[in-house]
Enzyme design. Structure first.
Site, PDB file in Angstrom:
ATOM      1  N   LYS A   1       9.420  -7.621   0.997  1.00 56.62           N
ATOM      2  CA  LYS A   1       7.987  -7.348   0.895  1.00 56.62           C
ATOM      3  C   LYS A   1       7.659  -6.668  -0.429  1.00 56.62           C
ATOM      4  O   LYS A   1       6.731  -7.080  -1.136  1.00 56.62           O
ATOM      5  CB  LYS A   1       7.544  -6.477   2.065  1.00 56.62           C
ATOM      6  CG  LYS A   1       6.110  -5.990   1.958  1.00 56.62           C
ATOM      7  CD  LYS A   1       5.803  -4.965   3.027  1.00 56.62           C
ATOM      8  CE  LYS A   1       4.529  -4.218   2.717  1.00 56.62           C
ATOM      9  NZ  LYS A   1       4.255  -3.130   3.678  1.00 56.62           N
TER      10      LYS A   1
ATOM     11  N   ASP B   1       2.696  -7.709   5.523  1.00 54.99           N
ATOM     12  CA  ASP B   1       2.631  -6.360   6.053  1.00 54.99           C
ATOM     13  C   ASP B   1       2.099  -6.426   7.489  1.00 54.99           C
ATOM     14  O   ASP B   1       2.000  -7.504   8.070  1.00 54.99           O
ATOM     15  CB  ASP B   1       1.768  -5.459   5.159  1.00 54.99           C
ATOM     16  CG  ASP B   1       0.282  -5.763   5.292  1.00 54.99           C
ATOM     17  OD1 ASP B   1      -0.078  -6.821   5.863  1.00 54.99           O
ATOM     18  OD2 ASP B   1      -0.535  -4.943   4.829  1.00 54.99           O
TER      19      ASP B   1
END
Length: 226
Positions: free
Chosen positions: A130, A149
């Site tokens: 991420k 997310d």
């Protein structure tokens, strides 16, 4: 305006581009909320954002980057000082260790510069996919994946873009669904829509621009359950 035959019941391949277009029109200024002035600051801010809000991270980094300007300063600072500067954030001790270790590794192996490949970024302490996606997309304009997310994961399931729970599998499904040049838009738009309208517990379906295409609309008496 959506074509008359495009409804919430149609398949995700048909709905997905219309949903993204509608969100893009509704949220023209949607972009990363973290504040930074260079790639190093982007990397650090993203590392610090885990289990913390972007608002709080920005409050912390305004002081942090002024006191420790660049990887050299982070590498040389006492660890306790970094901990003090980021102490308002969750997991601050581990984050302090990772940021300092990353600064030292960049100085030793990358000339103090943030690398521009997924492989090299993932080799940095505390950097997962991420974070690497955020840095590559927003720092280099390189889109090798989709940032997933909590907001992106929730909306991707709510919109039936995926049935997966694991972020890596959700990312895979989103990458298959949208063209690569729109991967950054997918992240930014879903994050902003999730924060402003499509909340986890009480989504504001009555104010949602994509409600007519949402298979989970509470306004239409539907739910997230599949």
């Amino acid at each position: 305006m959506n074509p008359p035959d495009l409804t919430r019941e149609r398949g995700k391949t048909l709905r997905a581009p219309a949903i993204l277009d509608a969100l893009s029109h509704e949220l023209p200024d949607a972009t990363i909320a973290l504040e930074f002035s260079n790639r190093w600051e982007l990397l650090v801010a993203t590392m610090l954002s885990a289990q913390s809000t972007d608002v709080k991270v920005n409050e912390v980094t305004r002081v942090l980057f002024r006191e420790l300007p660049g990887p050299e300063a982070f590498a040389e600072a006492p660890l306790e000082r970094i901990e003090q500067l980021i102490g308002a954030l969750g997991l601050f001790r581990q984050k302090a260790k990772n940021v300092q270790a990353t600064a030292r590794l960049l100085l030793e192996h990358h000339g103090g510069e943030v690398p521009d490949t997924m492989e090299e970024l993932l080799a940095l302490p505390g950097v997962a996919r991420k974070t690497a996606n955020v840095v590559l997309s927003n720092g280099f304009g390189v889109h090798v994946g989709v940032v997933v997310d909590t907001h992106v994961a929730r909306l991707a399931r709510r919109l039936r873009f995926t049935r997966e729970e694991d972020p890596k599998k959700i990312e895979r499904d989103l990458m298959r669904l949208f063209p690569q040049q729109r991967w950054l838009d997918v992240s930014d738009l879903l994050i902003h829509h999730g924060r402003r309208t499509c909340h986890a517990r009480r989504p504001r379906c009555e104010d949602c621009v994509i409600e007519p295409l949402c298979p989970s609309s509470q306004e239409a008496g539907l739910s997230d359950k599949r």
